[in-house]
Design a protein around this motif. Structure first.
Motif, PDB file in Angstrom:
ATOM      1  N   VAL A  50       0.850  -1.187   0.000  1.00 24.89           N
ATOM      2  CA  VAL A  50       0.000   0.000   0.000  1.00 24.89           C
ATOM      3  C   VAL A  50       0.889   1.242   0.000  1.00 24.89           C
ATOM      4  CG1 VAL A  50      -1.892  -1.187   1.164  1.00 24.89           C
ATOM      5  CG2 VAL A  50      -0.158   0.036   2.530  1.00 24.89           C
ATOM      6  N   THR A  51       0.271   2.429   0.087  1.00 20.28           N
ATOM      7  CA  THR A  51       1.030   3.674   0.135  1.00 20.28           C
ATOM      8  C   THR A  51       0.822   4.366   1.484  1.00 20.28           C
ATOM      9  OG1 THR A  51      -0.628   5.282  -0.613  1.00 20.28           O
ATOM     10  CG2 THR A  51       0.437   3.930  -2.319  1.00 20.28           C
ATOM     11  N   ASP A  52       1.293   5.596   1.549  1.00 14.79           N
ATOM     12  CA  ASP A  52       1.101   6.396   2.763  1.00 14.79           C
ATOM     13  C   ASP A  52      -0.379   6.605   3.076  1.00 14.79           C
ATOM     14  OD1 ASP A  52       1.270   8.017   0.325  1.00 14.79           O
ATOM     15  OD2 ASP A  52       0.993   9.742   1.622  1.00 14.79           O
ATOM     16  N   ASP A  53      -1.260   6.477   2.096  1.00 13.03           N
ATOM     17  CA  ASP A  53      -2.694   6.660   2.346  1.00 13.03           C
ATOM     18  C   ASP A  53      -3.181   5.673   3.416  1.00 13.03           C
ATOM     19  OD1 ASP A  53      -2.149   8.112   0.050  1.00 13.03           O
ATOM     20  OD2 ASP A  53      -4.095   7.708  -0.863  1.00 13.03           O
ATOM     21  N   THR A  54      -2.875   4.403   3.228  1.00 10.17           N
ATOM     22  CA  THR A  54      -3.285   3.383   4.196  1.00 10.17           C
ATOM     23  C   THR A  54      -2.494   3.510   5.487  1.00 10.17           C
ATOM     24  OG1 THR A  54      -3.891   1.866   2.412  1.00 10.17           O
ATOM     25  CG2 THR A  54      -3.531   0.895   4.578  1.00 10.17           C
ATOM     26  N   GLN A  55      -1.206   3.783   5.377  1.00 12.58           N
ATOM     27  CA  GLN A  55      -0.389   3.947   6.582  1.00 12.58           C
ATOM     28  C   GLN A  55      -0.957   5.035   7.489  1.00 12.58           C
ATOM     29  OE1 GLN A  55       3.414   4.816   4.770  1.00 12.58           O
ATOM     30  NE2 GLN A  55       4.036   2.663   4.714  1.00 12.58           N
ATOM     31  N   MET A  56      -1.354   6.161   6.876  1.00 15.27           N
ATOM     32  CA  MET A  56      -1.885   7.278   7.668  1.00 15.27           C
ATOM     33  C   MET A  56      -3.291   6.970   8.202  1.00 15.27           C
ATOM     34  SD  MET A  56       0.348   9.889   7.806  1.00 15.27           S
ATOM     35  CE  MET A  56      -0.460  11.418   8.121  1.00 15.27           C
ATOM     36  N   ALA A  57      -4.094   6.237   7.419  1.00 12.63           N
ATOM     37  CA  ALA A  57      -5.420   5.839   7.908  1.00 12.63           C
ATOM     38  C   ALA A  57      -5.294   4.940   9.137  1.00 12.63           C
ATOM     39  CB  ALA A  57      -6.209   5.134   6.805  1.00 12.63           C
ATOM     40  N   ILE A  58      -4.315   4.051   9.118  1.00 17.71           N
ATOM     41  CA  ILE A  58      -4.072   3.184  10.277  1.00 17.71           C
ATOM     42  C   ILE A  58      -3.605   4.028  11.466  1.00 17.71           C
ATOM     43  CG2 ILE A  58      -2.555   1.371  11.177  1.00 17.71           C
ATOM     44  CD1 ILE A  58      -2.708   0.080   8.349  1.00 17.71           C
ATOM     45  N   ALA A  59      -2.755   5.035  11.218  1.00 17.90           N
ATOM     46  CA  ALA A  59      -2.293   5.913  12.297  1.00 17.90           C
ATOM     47  C   ALA A  59      -3.466   6.638  12.948  1.00 17.90           C
ATOM     48  CB  ALA A  59      -1.273   6.918  11.760  1.00 17.90           C
ATOM     49  N   VAL A  60      -4.365   7.179  12.106  1.00 19.79           N
ATOM     50  CA  VAL A  60      -5.565   7.832  12.641  1.00 19.79           C
ATOM     51  C   VAL A  60      -6.406   6.823  13.426  1.00 19.79           C
ATOM     52  CG1 VAL A  60      -7.772   8.908  12.007  1.00 19.79           C
ATOM     53  CG2 VAL A  60      -5.646   9.656  10.906  1.00 19.79           C
ATOM     54  N   GLY A  61      -6.576   5.628  12.872  1.00 22.71           N
ATOM     55  CA  GLY A  61      -7.405   4.613  13.516  1.00 22.71           C
ATOM     56  C   GLY A  61      -6.855   4.152  14.851  1.00 22.71           C
ATOM     57  N   LEU A  62      -5.561   3.901  14.919  1.00 17.10           N
ATOM     58  CA  LEU A  62      -4.972   3.414  16.166  1.00 17.10           C
ATOM     59  C   LEU A  62      -4.998   4.499  17.250  1.00 17.10           C
ATOM     60  CD1 LEU A  62      -1.956   1.330  14.785  1.00 17.10           C
ATOM     61  CD2 LEU A  62      -4.098   0.457  15.746  1.00 17.10           C
TER      62      LEU A  62
END
Length: 334
Positions: A50-62
Motif C-alpha cells: 500500500v502507500t502512505d494513504d493506508t499507513q496514515m489511515a491506520i495511524a488515525v485509527g490506532l
C-alpha cells in the motif's frame, strides 16, 4: 446486506490504495497500455503493498482506538495520541511510499513539539487531509458534533486549509452514513445539505485559533470557504452520476483528486458508478489520470462501508500489507 462494515471499509481503502499505487503517476494512455481499459485487475504481490494513504489511515485509527478506550473522548485526549502516531509514521522505515510534502513537513513540526496549529501547513488542502479519515467515520457512538470536530482536527494537524477540513468531515460522514444503511443514491444530496447546514459552524473546541492563521476576519468566514468549495464539486458530482459514464476517466468530471474536495468527489463518483460492485469501483479509481491511489482508496472505503467485508474477494485479506492492523481496527468497530 452484509455485516462487518468497518472491516469492509478498512480493508477496502487498503485494497483501493494498493490497486491505485502503480497507476498514480501514469497517463490514461499508459494505464490502458499496461493494464487494459479497466485498470489493474487485482492485488499485485504477496504482500500487496500500500502507500502512505493506508499507513496514515491506520495511524488515525490506532490513535482513535487508544482515545476511545479512555473516555470521555475529547480533543485534549486524542490530540497527543494522533501526534504520536503521526510522528511514528514519519520515522517509520516503511515511510518510503512517495508521501506528500505537506504531511512530511507538518509531522516534522509535530515531532519538534510545536503546537499543531503552528506545525500545520496553513494553505494546504491536499488529499492527505481526507484519505485517512475513514476511521473517524467508522468509530461507533460519537455524536455528530464530536465526529465532525474529530474529523476536522485530524485533517487540521497537517492540512490547515478550510477545504481540507470540510472535505474530511464529509468523507467521514459519508462512510458513517453508508455503514448505517444510507442508500448510495441519496448520498450526494445528503452531503450537499450538510455543506449548507454547517457552512458557518467553526469547531473552536477542536480547532482552536487555526482560523487566524490565513488572516481571516472571523472563524465563520474561514470555514465557509471550505464548505463552499466542497459544495461546488458536489454539484459536479451530481451531474457526473446522472450522466452515468463508466468508461471515461472520472477525473474529467470531478477533478484529479490531488486536493481534498476533488479526492472526495472523484472517489465518490467511482463508488456511485458501481455501487454494488466494489472491485469495479476501485478499479475505476485506479484507472484514472489523477491521484489514483487516493481516489481508489476513498472509493474502497465507501464501497466497503456500504457492502461489508464479504463483498471483497476472500483471498485478498491475507495478502494485503498491514492486514493485522486493518483487522484489529475493523474488529473493534464492526
Amino acid at each position: 446486506m452484509s455485516g462487518r462494515r468497518a472491516s469492509g471499509a478498512m480493508f477496502g481503502l487498503a485494497y483501493g490504495d494498493s490497486l491505485g499505487a502503480p497507476t498514480e503517476f501514469l497517463t490514461m494512455r499508459q494505464i490502458h497500455r499496461r493494464f487494459g481499459p479497466d485498470g489493474p485487475e487485482g492485488l499485485d504481490g504477496d504482500p500487496a503493498l500500500v502507500t502512505d494513504d493506508t499507513q496514515m489511515a491506520i495511524a488515525v485509527g490506532l490513535g482513535l482506538l487508544d482515545a476511545l478506550a479512555n473516555p470521555p473522548f475529547t480533543p485534549e485526549l486524542v490530540t497527543p495520541m494522533w501526534r504520536r502516531r503521526f510522528v511514528d509514521w514519519l520515522r517509520s522505515p516503511d515511510n518510503d511510499r512517495a508521501p506528500g510534502n505537506t504531511c512530511l513537513r507538518a509531522c516534522e513540526g509535530l515531532e519538534a513539539h510545536k503546537p499543531w496549529v503552528e506545525a500545520t501547513v496553513t494553505g494546504s488542502k491536499g488529499c492527505g487531509a481526507n484519505m485517512r479519515v475513514a476511521p473517524v467515520g467508522l468509530a461507533p457512538g460519537l455524536t455528530d458534533e464530536t465526529r465532525a470536530g474529530a474529523s476536522q482536527l485530524q485533517a487540521a494537524m497537517t492540512h490547515g486549509h478550510p477545504t481540507g477540513l470540510a472535505a474530511s468531515e464529509l468523507t467521514a460522514f459519508a462512510v458513517r452514513w453508508l455503514a448505517d444503511g444510507t442508500a448510495p443514491a441519496d448520498l450526494p444530496g445528503a452531503l450537499r445539505d450538510r455543506c449548507l447546514e454547517q457552512r458557518a459552524v467553526y469547531h473552536e473546541r477542536w480547532l482552536g485559533t487555526l482560523w487566524r492563521r490565513p488572516g481571516m476576519p472571523d472563524p465563520e468566514t474561514f470555514i465557509s470557504r471550505g464548505w463552499d468549495e466542497c459544495r461546488d464539486v458536489l454539484d459536479r458530482l451530481v451531474d457526473a452520476v446522472a450522466r452515468g459514464d463508466r468508461a471515461t476517466d472520472p477525473c474529467e468530471f470531478t477533478g484529479a483528486g490531488w486536493v481534498a474536495e476533488e479526492a472526495l468527489a472523484t472517489g465518490l463518483l467511482c463508488f456511485l458508478l458501481f455501487p454494488d460492485d466494489p472491485v469495479r469501483a476501485i478499479r475505476r479509481g485506479a484507472a484514472s489520470s489523477g491521484d489514483s491511489d487516493s481516489i481508489a482508496c476513498l472509493a474502497g472505503a465507501f464501497a466497503g462501508a456500504h457492502l461489508g467485508m464479504d463483498a471483497w474477494p476472500a483471498e485478498w485479506a491475507g495478502r494485503i500489507e498491514y492486514a493485522d492492523e486493518l483487522a484489529k481496527l475493523g474488529a473493534a468497530w464492526d
